[in-house]
Design a protein around this motif. Structure first.
Motif, PDB file in Angstrom:
ATOM      1  N   UNK A 174       0.358   9.971   3.011  1.00 25.02           N
ATOM      2  CA  UNK A 174       0.641   9.318   1.733  1.00 25.02           C
ATOM      3  C   UNK A 174       1.477   8.075   1.993  1.00 25.02           C
ATOM      4  N   UNK A 175       1.012   6.946   1.460  1.00 27.76           N
ATOM      5  CA  UNK A 175       1.720   5.676   1.647  1.00 27.76           C
ATOM      6  C   UNK A 175       1.870   4.992   0.283  1.00 27.76           C
ATOM      7  N   UNK A 176       2.486   3.831   0.297  1.00 27.25           N
ATOM      8  CA  UNK A 176       2.665   3.052  -0.928  1.00 27.25           C
ATOM      9  C   UNK A 176       1.763   1.829  -0.852  1.00 27.25           C
ATOM     10  N   UNK A 177       1.214   1.409  -2.001  1.00 25.30           N
ATOM     11  CA  UNK A 177       0.344   0.227  -2.036  1.00 25.30           C
ATOM     12  C   UNK A 177       1.038  -0.947  -1.359  1.00 25.30           C
ATOM     13  N   UNK A 178       0.305  -1.630  -0.498  1.00 19.51           N
ATOM     14  CA  UNK A 178       0.872  -2.730   0.278  1.00 19.51           C
ATOM     15  C   UNK A 178       1.168  -2.324   1.715  1.00 19.51           C
ATOM     16  N   UNK A 179       1.217  -1.023   1.957  1.00 21.73           N
ATOM     17  CA  UNK A 179       1.476  -0.541   3.310  1.00 21.73           C
ATOM     18  C   UNK A 179       0.216  -0.668   4.181  1.00 21.73           C
ATOM     19  N   UNK A 180       0.462  -0.732   5.477  1.00 27.61           N
ATOM     20  CA  UNK A 180      -0.620  -0.824   6.447  1.00 27.61           C
ATOM     21  C   UNK A 180      -0.685   0.455   7.265  1.00 27.61           C
ATOM     22  N   UNK A 181      -1.900   0.940   7.490  1.00 25.99           N
ATOM     23  CA  UNK A 181      -2.086   2.076   8.394  1.00 25.99           C
ATOM     24  C   UNK A 181      -2.693   1.538   9.687  1.00 25.99           C
ATOM     25  N   UNK A 182      -2.077   1.865  10.814  1.00 27.95           N
ATOM     26  CA  UNK A 182      -2.566   1.441  12.123  1.00 27.95           C
ATOM     27  C   UNK A 182      -3.070   2.675  12.864  1.00 27.95           C
TER      28      UNK A 182
END
Ligand SMILES: [Cu+2]
Length: 133
Positions: free
Chosen positions: A65-73
């Motif tokens: 779970x992340x927040x909008x604007x975050x990047x997943x690498x």
């Protein structure tokens, strides 16, 4: 544990992507890193990069779970090629090349649930839940 050199490369890649994104959308907070103006960062968390390790038979963590604007690498480091491919319309933009070793990242700007799998190993699945910033 990743070797230090590769970890540094991954971090640099992620940072470049975020920096490009910031300048691309004309955000007014680029160039202010290091200064900490009171009251300006309480309303909104800064964008983050979260790493998913691609193991031989699973994404780790599979659910994130992340927040909008975050990047997943996604960090690939194995003996078999793997990829990241979105499932359904919502995740259509998720479509990485196949890697045995490498890094691929994606910035999630719209809230929602993004499901994906490895196109070569459909049992490898993951979900990114993006919450409103
Ligand atoms: Cu795979």
């Amino acid at each position: 544990m990743p070797r230090p050199r590769r970890a540094a490369l991954a971090a640099a890649t992620g940072f470049t992507l975020v920096a490009a994104l910031l300048s691309g959308c004309g955000s007014d907070d680029s160039g202010t890193s290091g200064t900490d103006a009171p009251g300006t960062h309480s309303a909104r968390e800064p964008e983050a990069t979260v790493t998913v390790l691609v193991e031989e038979d699973a994404f780790s963590p599979a659910d994130l779970t992340i927040t909008a604007g975050d990047t997943v690498a996604w960090h690939f480091d194995g003996d078999l090629p793997h990829g990241v491919q979105g499932i359904g319309d919502k995740a259509m933009g998720l479509n990485s090349p196949l890697f045995e070793v490498g890094d691929w990242s994606y910035t999630f700007t719209a809230p929602g649930e993004y499901r994906y799998l490895c196109p070569l190993h459909p049992d490898m699945r993951g979900t990114i839940t993006v919450e409103k910033a």
